[in-house]
Design a protein around this motif. Sequence first.
Motif, PDB file in Angstrom:
ATOM      1  N   ARG A 209       0.827  -1.206   0.000  1.00  0.00           N
ATOM      2  CA  ARG A 209       0.000   0.000   0.000  1.00  0.00           C
ATOM      3  C   ARG A 209       0.864   1.259   0.000  1.00  0.00           C
ATOM      4  NH1 ARG A 209      -4.165  -2.643   4.376  1.00  0.00           N
ATOM      5  NH2 ARG A 209      -5.685  -3.465   2.861  1.00  0.00           N
ATOM      6  N   ARG A 210       1.950   1.236   0.759  1.00  0.00           N
ATOM      7  CA  ARG A 210       2.836   2.412   0.771  1.00  0.00           C
ATOM      8  C   ARG A 210       3.445   2.658  -0.605  1.00  0.00           C
ATOM      9  NH1 ARG A 210       4.251   0.544   6.024  1.00  0.00           N
ATOM     10  NH2 ARG A 210       6.040  -0.613   5.206  1.00  0.00           N
ATOM     11  N   LYS A 211       3.686   1.596  -1.343  1.00  0.00           N
ATOM     12  CA  LYS A 211       4.321   1.734  -2.647  1.00  0.00           C
ATOM     13  C   LYS A 211       3.334   2.047  -3.771  1.00  0.00           C
ATOM     14  CE  LYS A 211       8.297  -1.246  -1.644  1.00  0.00           C
ATOM     15  NZ  LYS A 211       9.097  -2.436  -2.036  1.00  0.00           N
ATOM     16  N   LEU A 212       2.064   1.632  -3.602  1.00  0.00           N
ATOM     17  CA  LEU A 212       1.132   1.700  -4.725  1.00  0.00           C
ATOM     18  C   LEU A 212      -0.080   2.597  -4.512  1.00  0.00           C
ATOM     19  CD1 LEU A 212       1.095  -2.091  -5.728  1.00  0.00           C
ATOM     20  CD2 LEU A 212       2.505  -0.265  -6.676  1.00  0.00           C
ATOM     21  N   GLU A 213      -0.572   2.674  -3.313  1.00  0.00           N
ATOM     22  CA  GLU A 213      -1.798   3.430  -3.077  1.00  0.00           C
ATOM     23  C   GLU A 213      -1.520   4.932  -2.977  1.00  0.00           C
ATOM     24  OE1 GLU A 213      -4.837   2.450  -3.048  1.00  0.00           O
ATOM     25  OE2 GLU A 213      -4.910   0.310  -2.532  1.00  0.00           O
ATOM     26  N   ALA A 214      -2.441   5.738  -3.498  1.00  0.00           N
ATOM     27  CA  ALA A 214      -2.318   7.187  -3.361  1.00  0.00           C
ATOM     28  C   ALA A 214      -2.429   7.593  -1.897  1.00  0.00           C
ATOM     29  CB  ALA A 214      -3.400   7.882  -4.183  1.00  0.00           C
ATOM     30  N   ASP A 215      -3.313   6.910  -1.164  1.00  0.00           N
ATOM     31  CA  ASP A 215      -3.470   7.151   0.267  1.00  0.00           C
ATOM     32  C   ASP A 215      -3.419   5.795   0.962  1.00  0.00           C
ATOM     33  OD1 ASP A 215      -4.098   7.803   2.843  1.00  0.00           O
ATOM     34  OD2 ASP A 215      -5.987   8.832   2.366  1.00  0.00           O
ATOM     35  N   PRO A 216      -2.234   5.382   1.417  1.00  0.00           N
ATOM     36  CA  PRO A 216      -2.103   4.050   2.017  1.00  0.00           C
ATOM     37  C   PRO A 216      -3.032   3.812   3.194  1.00  0.00           C
ATOM     38  CG  PRO A 216       0.055   5.011   1.591  1.00  0.00           C
ATOM     39  CD  PRO A 216      -0.948   6.102   1.357  1.00  0.00           C
ATOM     40  N   ALA A 217      -3.393   4.873   3.909  1.00  0.00           N
ATOM     41  CA  ALA A 217      -4.283   4.715   5.054  1.00  0.00           C
ATOM     42  C   ALA A 217      -5.722   4.450   4.630  1.00  0.00           C
ATOM     43  CB  ALA A 217      -4.224   5.952   5.943  1.00  0.00           C
ATOM     44  N   ARG A 218      -6.055   4.823   3.395  1.00  0.00           N
ATOM     45  CA  ARG A 218      -7.390   4.593   2.856  1.00  0.00           C
ATOM     46  C   ARG A 218      -7.265   3.948   1.480  1.00  0.00           C
ATOM     47  NH1 ARG A 218     -10.406  10.348   4.387  1.00  0.00           N
ATOM     48  NH2 ARG A 218     -10.153  10.145   6.657  1.00  0.00           N
ATOM     49  N   PRO A 219      -6.857   2.689   1.439  1.00  0.00           N
ATOM     50  CA  PRO A 219      -6.574   2.026   0.156  1.00  0.00           C
ATOM     51  C   PRO A 219      -7.807   1.896  -0.726  1.00  0.00           C
ATOM     52  CG  PRO A 219      -6.600   0.429   1.939  1.00  0.00           C
ATOM     53  CD  PRO A 219      -6.654   1.779   2.581  1.00  0.00           C
ATOM     54  N   ALA A 220      -7.605   2.145  -2.004  1.00  0.00           N
ATOM     55  CA  ALA A 220      -8.694   2.026  -2.976  1.00  0.00           C
ATOM     56  C   ALA A 220      -8.587   0.747  -3.804  1.00  0.00           C
ATOM     57  CB  ALA A 220      -8.684   3.242  -3.914  1.00  0.00           C
ATOM     58  N   HIS A 221      -7.423   0.104  -3.768  1.00  0.00           N
ATOM     59  CA  HIS A 221      -7.207  -1.054  -4.637  1.00  0.00           C
ATOM     60  C   HIS A 221      -6.802  -2.318  -3.873  1.00  0.00           C
ATOM     61  CE1 HIS A 221      -7.466   1.853  -7.851  1.00  0.00           C
ATOM     62  NE2 HIS A 221      -6.527   2.561  -7.262  1.00  0.00           N
ATOM     63  N   LEU A 222      -6.079  -2.185  -2.795  1.00  0.00           N
ATOM     64  CA  LEU A 222      -5.656  -3.322  -1.985  1.00  0.00           C
ATOM     65  C   LEU A 222      -6.508  -3.310  -0.713  1.00  0.00           C
ATOM     66  CD1 LEU A 222      -1.842  -2.819  -2.563  1.00  0.00           C
ATOM     67  CD2 LEU A 222      -3.273  -4.607  -3.579  1.00  0.00           C
ATOM     68  N   ILE A 223      -7.647  -3.979  -0.816  1.00  0.00           N
ATOM     69  CA  ILE A 223      -8.709  -3.848   0.164  1.00  0.00           C
ATOM     70  C   ILE A 223      -8.669  -4.987   1.185  1.00  0.00           C
ATOM     71  CG2 ILE A 223     -11.192  -3.566   0.474  1.00  0.00           C
ATOM     72  CD1 ILE A 223      -9.900  -1.435  -1.321  1.00  0.00           C
ATOM     73  N   THR A 224      -8.870  -4.643   2.453  1.00  0.00           N
ATOM     74  CA  THR A 224      -9.025  -5.659   3.498  1.00  0.00           C
ATOM     75  C   THR A 224     -10.476  -6.138   3.526  1.00  0.00           C
ATOM     76  OG1 THR A 224      -7.283  -4.688   4.873  1.00  0.00           O
ATOM     77  CG2 THR A 224      -8.854  -6.145   5.969  1.00  0.00           C
ATOM     78  N   GLU A 225     -10.651  -7.458   3.515  1.00  0.00           N
ATOM     79  CA  GLU A 225     -11.970  -8.066   3.652  1.00  0.00           C
ATOM     80  C   GLU A 225     -12.083  -8.582   5.090  1.00  0.00           C
ATOM     81  OE1 GLU A 225     -14.609  -8.604   1.760  1.00  0.00           O
ATOM     82  OE2 GLU A 225     -13.940  -7.687  -0.105  1.00  0.00           O
ATOM     83  N   PRO A 226     -12.783  -7.860   5.962  1.00  0.00           N
ATOM     84  CA  PRO A 226     -12.843  -8.275   7.369  1.00  0.00           C
ATOM     85  C   PRO A 226     -13.323  -9.705   7.533  1.00  0.00           C
ATOM     86  CG  PRO A 226     -13.787  -6.070   7.083  1.00  0.00           C
ATOM     87  CD  PRO A 226     -13.541  -6.627   5.709  1.00  0.00           C
ATOM     88  N   GLY A 227     -12.578 -10.456   8.350  1.00  0.00           N
ATOM     89  CA  GLY A 227     -12.948 -11.835   8.611  1.00  0.00           C
ATOM     90  C   GLY A 227     -12.616 -12.808   7.501  1.00  0.00           C
ATOM     91  N   THR A 228     -12.112 -12.305   6.375  1.00  0.00           N
ATOM     92  CA  THR A 228     -11.835 -13.185   5.229  1.00  0.00           C
ATOM     93  C   THR A 228     -10.380 -13.101   4.789  1.00  0.00           C
ATOM     94  OG1 THR A 228     -14.099 -12.915   4.444  1.00  0.00           O
ATOM     95  CG2 THR A 228     -12.488 -13.780   2.878  1.00  0.00           C
ATOM     96  N   GLY A 229      -9.986 -11.958   4.280  1.00  0.00           N
ATOM     97  CA  GLY A 229      -8.642 -11.807   3.736  1.00  0.00           C
ATOM     98  C   GLY A 229      -8.484 -10.470   3.047  1.00  0.00           C
ATOM     99  N   TYR A 230      -8.171 -10.510   1.754  1.00  0.00           N
ATOM    100  CA  TYR A 230      -7.927  -9.285   1.015  1.00  0.00           C
ATOM    101  C   TYR A 230      -8.505  -9.388  -0.388  1.00  0.00           C
ATOM    102  CZ  TYR A 230      -4.696  -8.373   4.823  1.00  0.00           C
ATOM    103  OH  TYR A 230      -4.159  -8.176   6.067  1.00  0.00           O
ATOM    104  N   ARG A 231      -8.693  -8.215  -1.027  1.00  0.00           N
ATOM    105  CA  ARG A 231      -9.261  -8.172  -2.372  1.00  0.00           C
ATOM    106  C   ARG A 231      -8.556  -7.083  -3.169  1.00  0.00           C
ATOM    107  NH1 ARG A 231     -13.658  -6.058  -1.153  1.00  0.00           N
ATOM    108  NH2 ARG A 231     -13.734  -4.118  -2.346  1.00  0.00           N
ATOM    109  N   PHE A 232      -8.314  -7.364  -4.440  1.00  0.00           N
ATOM    110  CA  PHE A 232      -7.754  -6.356  -5.352  1.00  0.00           C
ATOM    111  C   PHE A 232      -8.879  -5.787  -6.201  1.00  0.00           C
ATOM    112  CE2 PHE A 232      -6.166  -5.129  -9.527  1.00  0.00           C
ATOM    113  CZ  PHE A 232      -5.195  -4.198  -9.194  1.00  0.00           C
ATOM    114  N   GLU A 233      -8.975  -4.476  -6.239  1.00  0.00           N
ATOM    115  CA  GLU A 233      -9.956  -3.788  -7.082  1.00  0.00           C
ATOM    116  C   GLU A 233      -9.223  -2.836  -8.027  1.00  0.00           C
ATOM    117  OE1 GLU A 233     -13.029  -4.139  -7.617  1.00  0.00           O
ATOM    118  OE2 GLU A 233     -13.660  -5.446  -5.964  1.00  0.00           O
ATOM    119  N   ARG A 234      -9.672  -2.833  -9.280  1.00  0.00           N
ATOM    120  CA  ARG A 234      -9.040  -1.924 -10.248  1.00  0.00           C
ATOM    121  C   ARG A 234      -9.453  -0.488  -9.975  1.00  0.00           C
ATOM    122  NH1 ARG A 234      -8.892  -5.097 -16.048  1.00  0.00           N
ATOM    123  NH2 ARG A 234      -8.459  -7.156 -15.223  1.00  0.00           N
TER     124      ARG A 234
END
Length: 234
Positions: A209-234
Amino acid sequence: MVNPTGERPRTATRVLVVDDEPQTLRALVINLRARGYEVDTAPDGVTALELAAAHRPDAVVLDLGLPDLDGVEAIKGLRDRTRAPILALSARHSPAERAESLAAGADAYVTKPFDIDALLARLRDAVREAALDRDVVVEAGGFTVDLAAGKVHRAGQDVRLTPTEWRLLEVLVRHAGRPVGRRHLLQAVWGPSYGTESNYLRVYMAQLRRKLEADPARPAHLITEPGTGYRFER
């Protein structure tokens, strides 16, 4: 049956197994053939390179402790001959060796002793991913992921990712739009013996997220899925 080019028609996924331990080699061959794979075997690196060039395997299971070639040297030699996924096996649990193996071109690093069912599941995933279109370029916001070249660009510049960061990103991108469970990610990136080390994912996702997201604290593409894992969104 031989076709006019002299090659056997391909009827099943072909796996090259490289290991100088007869017991491990036999166990892998029995289990692979029982599941319908065609199997070639090699007891050393030189034979493995010859078979890879001659038989064009769909995947390679390679022990890094070979009698003639250094493991990384064997991986590089195979990469010169095939784009098939390489699952590297090692009795050592060295993070440095793992990183070096992945950087040389291995698709996965599995420590011995391993669970045969977990290894075969990893092999199936690797073969399936390799069958996908490797020329896919995915654009997401301000960065681009080139799956064929194994590169990421942001604002026209290359983004330097570690082998682990790249593997994690690649798995998420190939499942774009779908949640990927923590256990699946851990086994896909670190190996079948992993499954509960969620802190690994938190650390590496933060780095991505630090390397790719415009705002690492509020990711738009590398998303946390609570209770599951993670998701990539374009």
